[in-house]
Scaffold this motif. Structure first.
Motif, PDB file in Angstrom:
ATOM      1  N   LYS A   1      -3.610   2.454  -6.100  1.00 31.67           N
ATOM      2  CA  LYS A   1      -4.363   1.850  -4.849  1.00 31.67           C
ATOM      3  C   LYS A   1      -5.888   1.438  -5.161  1.00 31.67           C
ATOM      4  CE  LYS A   1      -0.946   3.200  -2.212  1.00 31.67           C
ATOM      5  NZ  LYS A   1       0.162   2.139  -1.666  1.00 31.67           N
ATOM      6  N   TYR A   2      -6.337   0.273  -4.444  1.00 31.46           N
ATOM      7  CA  TYR A   2      -7.647  -0.020  -4.268  1.00 31.46           C
ATOM      8  C   TYR A   2      -8.093   0.723  -3.138  1.00 31.46           C
ATOM      9  CZ  TYR A   2     -10.560  -2.983  -1.428  1.00 31.46           C
ATOM     10  OH  TYR A   2     -11.700  -3.694  -0.623  1.00 31.46           O
ATOM     11  N   TRP A   3      -9.304   1.765  -3.342  1.00 32.97           N
ATOM     12  CA  TRP A   3      -9.807   2.243  -2.276  1.00 32.97           C
ATOM     13  C   TRP A   3     -11.363   2.320  -2.704  1.00 32.97           C
ATOM     14  CZ3 TRP A   3      -8.168   2.529   2.421  1.00 32.97           C
ATOM     15  CH2 TRP A   3      -8.464   3.274   3.263  1.00 32.97           C
TER      16      TRP A   3
ATOM     17  N   LYS B   1     -15.386   0.157  -2.123  1.00 34.48           N
ATOM     18  CA  LYS B   1     -16.109  -1.209  -2.586  1.00 34.48           C
ATOM     19  C   LYS B   1     -17.534  -0.737  -3.241  1.00 34.48           C
ATOM     20  CE  LYS B   1     -14.521  -3.163   1.799  1.00 34.48           C
ATOM     21  NZ  LYS B   1     -13.359  -4.144   1.672  1.00 34.48           N
TER      22      LYS B   1
ATOM     23  N   ASN C   1     -16.882  -7.900  -1.581  1.00 36.75           N
ATOM     24  CA  ASN C   1     -15.525  -7.159  -1.725  1.00 36.75           C
ATOM     25  C   ASN C   1     -15.274  -6.958  -3.291  1.00 36.75           C
ATOM     26  OD1 ASN C   1     -14.050  -6.310   0.075  1.00 36.75           O
ATOM     27  ND2 ASN C   1     -12.543  -7.765   0.456  1.00 36.75           N
TER      28      ASN C   1
ATOM     29  N   ARG D   1     -15.571 -12.848   6.880  1.00 37.82           N
ATOM     30  CA  ARG D   1     -14.646 -12.992   5.890  1.00 37.82           C
ATOM     31  C   ARG D   1     -14.114 -14.319   5.727  1.00 37.82           C
ATOM     32  NH1 ARG D   1     -10.834  -7.978   5.211  1.00 37.82           N
ATOM     33  NH2 ARG D   1     -12.644  -6.310   5.504  1.00 37.82           N
TER      34      ARG D   1
ATOM     35  N   SER E   1      -2.900  -8.250   6.179  1.00 38.40           N
ATOM     36  CA  SER E   1      -4.365  -8.932   5.817  1.00 38.40           C
ATOM     37  C   SER E   1      -4.187  -9.527   4.144  1.00 38.40           C
ATOM     38  CB  SER E   1      -5.535  -8.031   5.723  1.00 38.40           C
ATOM     39  OG  SER E   1      -5.515  -6.979   4.761  1.00 38.40           O
TER      40      SER E   1
ATOM     41  N   GLY F   1     -11.701 -12.507   1.308  1.00 38.82           N
ATOM     42  CA  GLY F   1     -11.078 -12.343   2.638  1.00 38.82           C
ATOM     43  C   GLY F   1     -10.471 -11.057   2.857  1.00 38.82           C
ATOM     44  N   SER F   2      -9.824 -10.611   1.975  1.00 36.82           N
ATOM     45  CA  SER F   2      -9.405  -9.024   1.890  1.00 36.82           C
ATOM     46  C   SER F   2      -8.833  -8.576   0.469  1.00 36.82           C
ATOM     47  CB  SER F   2      -8.151  -8.935   2.645  1.00 36.82           C
ATOM     48  OG  SER F   2      -7.732  -7.571   2.768  1.00 36.82           O
ATOM     49  N   GLY F   3      -9.513  -7.580   0.114  1.00 35.35           N
ATOM     50  CA  GLY F   3      -9.334  -7.371  -1.335  1.00 35.35           C
ATOM     51  C   GLY F   3      -8.045  -7.220  -1.788  1.00 35.35           C
ATOM     52  N   SER F   4      -6.978  -6.833  -1.215  1.00 37.38           N
ATOM     53  CA  SER F   4      -5.825  -6.745  -1.472  1.00 37.38           C
ATOM     54  C   SER F   4      -5.172  -7.963  -1.527  1.00 37.38           C
ATOM     55  CB  SER F   4      -4.994  -5.632  -0.766  1.00 37.38           C
ATOM     56  OG  SER F   4      -5.240  -6.033   0.855  1.00 37.38           O
TER      57      SER F   4
ATOM     58  N   ARG G   1      -4.161  -9.849  -4.890  1.00 36.34           N
ATOM     59  CA  ARG G   1      -2.893  -9.617  -5.756  1.00 36.34           C
ATOM     60  C   ARG G   1      -1.616 -10.370  -5.381  1.00 36.34           C
ATOM     61  NH1 ARG G   1      -4.435  -3.891  -4.849  1.00 36.34           N
ATOM     62  NH2 ARG G   1      -3.058  -4.047  -3.172  1.00 36.34           N
TER      63      ARG G   1
ATOM     64  N   SER H   1      -8.728  -0.064   6.832  1.00 40.90           N
ATOM     65  CA  SER H   1      -9.150   0.042   5.599  1.00 40.90           C
ATOM     66  C   SER H   1     -10.538   0.012   5.217  1.00 40.90           C
ATOM     67  CB  SER H   1      -8.139  -0.928   4.749  1.00 40.90           C
ATOM     68  OG  SER H   1      -6.861  -0.724   5.234  1.00 40.90           O
TER      69      SER H   1
ATOM     70  N   MET I   1     -12.315   3.272   3.584  1.00 38.93           N
ATOM     71  CA  MET I   1     -12.805   3.429   2.232  1.00 38.93           C
ATOM     72  C   MET I   1     -14.129   3.556   2.157  1.00 38.93           C
ATOM     73  SD  MET I   1     -12.024  -0.269   0.493  1.00 38.93           S
ATOM     74  CE  MET I   1     -10.500  -0.667   1.181  1.00 38.93           C
TER      75      MET I   1
ATOM     76  N   PHE J   1      -4.845   9.067  -3.567  1.00 36.17           N
ATOM     77  CA  PHE J   1      -5.780   8.150  -2.660  1.00 36.17           C
ATOM     78  C   PHE J   1      -5.799   9.066  -1.252  1.00 36.17           C
ATOM     79  CE2 PHE J   1      -3.994   5.101   0.616  1.00 36.17           C
ATOM     80  CZ  PHE J   1      -5.064   4.957   1.414  1.00 36.17           C
TER      81      PHE J   1
ATOM     82  N   ASP K   1       0.241   3.252   2.415  1.00 36.56           N
ATOM     83  CA  ASP K   1      -0.795   2.617   2.594  1.00 36.56           C
ATOM     84  C   ASP K   1      -1.705   3.041   3.494  1.00 36.56           C
ATOM     85  OD1 ASP K   1      -0.790   0.639   0.328  1.00 36.56           O
ATOM     86  OD2 ASP K   1      -0.261  -0.987   1.598  1.00 36.56           O
TER      87      ASP K   1
END
Ligand SMILES: Nc1ncnc2c1ncn2[C@@H]1O[C@H](COP(=O)(O)OP(=O)(O)OP(=O)(O)O)[C@@H](O)[C@H]1O
Ligand SMILES: C[C@@](O)(CCOP(=O)(O)OP(=O)(O)O)CC(=O)O
Length: 398
Positions: A19-21, A23, A29, A77, A124, A155-158, A161, A211, A215, A263, A305
């Motif tokens: 997980k990305y959690w 900044k 971002n 964003r 997102s 825009g949104s980290g996730s 990917r 999120s 975070m 997480f 998540d």
């Protein structure tokens, strides 16, 4: 109406297994750790986005799921993402005189998610991935997906990917300007196409702590978090990539479950604490460990998540073993008949009977806390489509 340019795209959801959690830079971002995800099949979960540029438009506008979304249209964003894409187009126009100067025009964007928005199902991620790829196509940019992932990330980290199919890493990078914080493919979809996912939707309501703010609270207040980003995740990042390369499901599953737990532990360790998992989620965790113990083999992994929904990863060859439990318990939920024939579903039930699973006295209360099951698998990255969501005047078709 004067000349217009249009493009349409679909983009997938991705669910992180690492997980990305957190900044380290909120405006660009930039994350505090690298992450890994599996891209899910757009046959089941997708965002469709169309965009049009016209000299007649008077501002950038966005419609989401049928309604104009003024909040999102004016958000930092979205404006940041659009201005990065317009800047790339402007540079192309400066180099090539024959290109129309559409970088100075406004755009209309129409987007639809075929699944609940802002409910912990990564809307997102699919949404911003679709938007970036769609506008890049509209502007005829020649940047590759990794380059575009740096814009989607803003825009949104996730979202960065979701620019790739298969198994994807977001490398956190170390540069202050974020130019090395980007998504890369770990392995393509066809490397491990047997990877399947079963989403147990525990509650499709909008969540109370986003999120983004969750975070930030964790970064600020959790002591556990420091160990997670300094030691736990960097080691797991390498191990998880290797488990995917080696198609070592048992290791992949163990790392996935441990990382979800880690997480959520940092969420609980935030002050005041954040609870994304609910009682149903916890019962699903127990059920998964019970299933793996029953078979004396790790055949399924859970991950959660920022919400109570469970995503279970498993391999196709273990479907009968897993579904003998899951179908027997969750058969009253919507979502089964479109994926399996009556014969297959009966097979799950007869296997449940022959394994005498009723003797395990499974906690049937779990079922009451779930609303829907989504059966899917690993899938491809964004796809260009012909049909558009925008009519010739630049407004949503309905
Ligand atoms: N199709 C879309 N196009 C553009 N933006 C979108 C789209 N869908 C969702 N979004 C944006 O993402 C926001 C939801 O993001 P949020 O992180 O709260 O939830 P989520 O992505 O569904 O869940 P999670 O990231 O925790 O899995 C929406 O309010 C909207 O601003
Ligand atoms: C728990 C997560 O799903 C968090 C996703 O956070 P977002 O990407 O939604 O956050 P922002 O960058 O602030 O938009 C884990 C993950 O997808 O890696």
């Amino acid at each position: 109406m004067s000349s217009t340019y249009t493009a349409s795209i679909t983009a997938p959801v991705n669910i992180a297994t690492l997980k990305y959690w957190g900044k380290r830079d909120t405006s660009l971002n930039l994350p505090t750790n690298s992450s890994i995800s599996v891209t899910l099949d757009q046959a089941d979960l997708k965002t469709t986005t169309s965009a049009m540029a016209s000299a007649d438009f008077t501002k950038d506008r966005l419609w989401l799921n049928g309604e104009e979304d003024l909040q999102l249209s004016q958000s930092k964003r979205l404006t940041q993402v659009l201005s990065s894409l317009k800047e790339k187009r402007r540079l192309r126009e400066a180099k090539d005189e024959s290109l129309e100067k559409i970088s100075s025009w406004f755009v209309h964007i129409v987007s639809v998610n075929n699944f609940p928005t802002a409910a912990g199902l990564a809307s997102s991620a699919a949404g911003f991935a679709a938007l970036v790829v769609c506008i890049a196509k509209l502007f005829e940019l020649d940047d590759d997906m990794t380059e575009l992932s740096k814009i989607a990330r803003q825009g949104s980290g996730s979202a960065c990917r979701s620019l790739f199919g298969g198994f994807v890493a977001w490398e956190m990078g170390s540069l202050a300007d974020g130019s090395d914080s980007k998504a890369v493919e770990v392995c393509p979809l066809n490397h491990w196409p047997e990877m399947k996912a079963c989403v147990l939707v525990a509650c499709a309501d909008k969540k109370d702590v986003s999120s983004t703010s969750g975070m930030q609270l964790t970064v600020k207040t959790s002591d556990l978090f420091q160990k997670r980003i300094d030691e736990v995740v960097p080691e797991r990042f390498e191990q998880m990539k290797k488990s995917i390369h080696d198609k070592n499901f048992a290791l992949f599953a163990e790392l996935t479950m441990k990382d979800s737990n880690s997480f959520h532990a940092t969420c609980l360790d935030s002050y005041p604490p954040i609870f994304y998992m609910n009682d149903t989620s916890k019962k699903i965790v127990k059920l998964v460990h019970l299933i793996n113990a029953f078979y004396n083999e790790t055949i399924v992994a859970y991950t959660f998540d920022a919400g109570p929904n469970a995503v279970l990863y498993y391999l196709e060859q273990n479907e009968l073993k897993l579904m003998s439990f899951i179908y027997a318990m969750f058969k009253d939920l919507n979502g089964w008949e479109t994926k399996y024939s009556t014969e297959e579903l009966n097979k799950f039930i007869s296997n449940y009977d022959s394994l005498k699973l009723q003797e395990l006295s499974l906690d049937m209360e779990i079922v009451k806390g779930c609303t829907r099951v989504i059966l899917t698998r690993v899938g491809p990255g964004p796809l260009t489509i012909k049909e558009s969501l925008i009519n010739e005047h630049g407004f949503p078709k309905n």
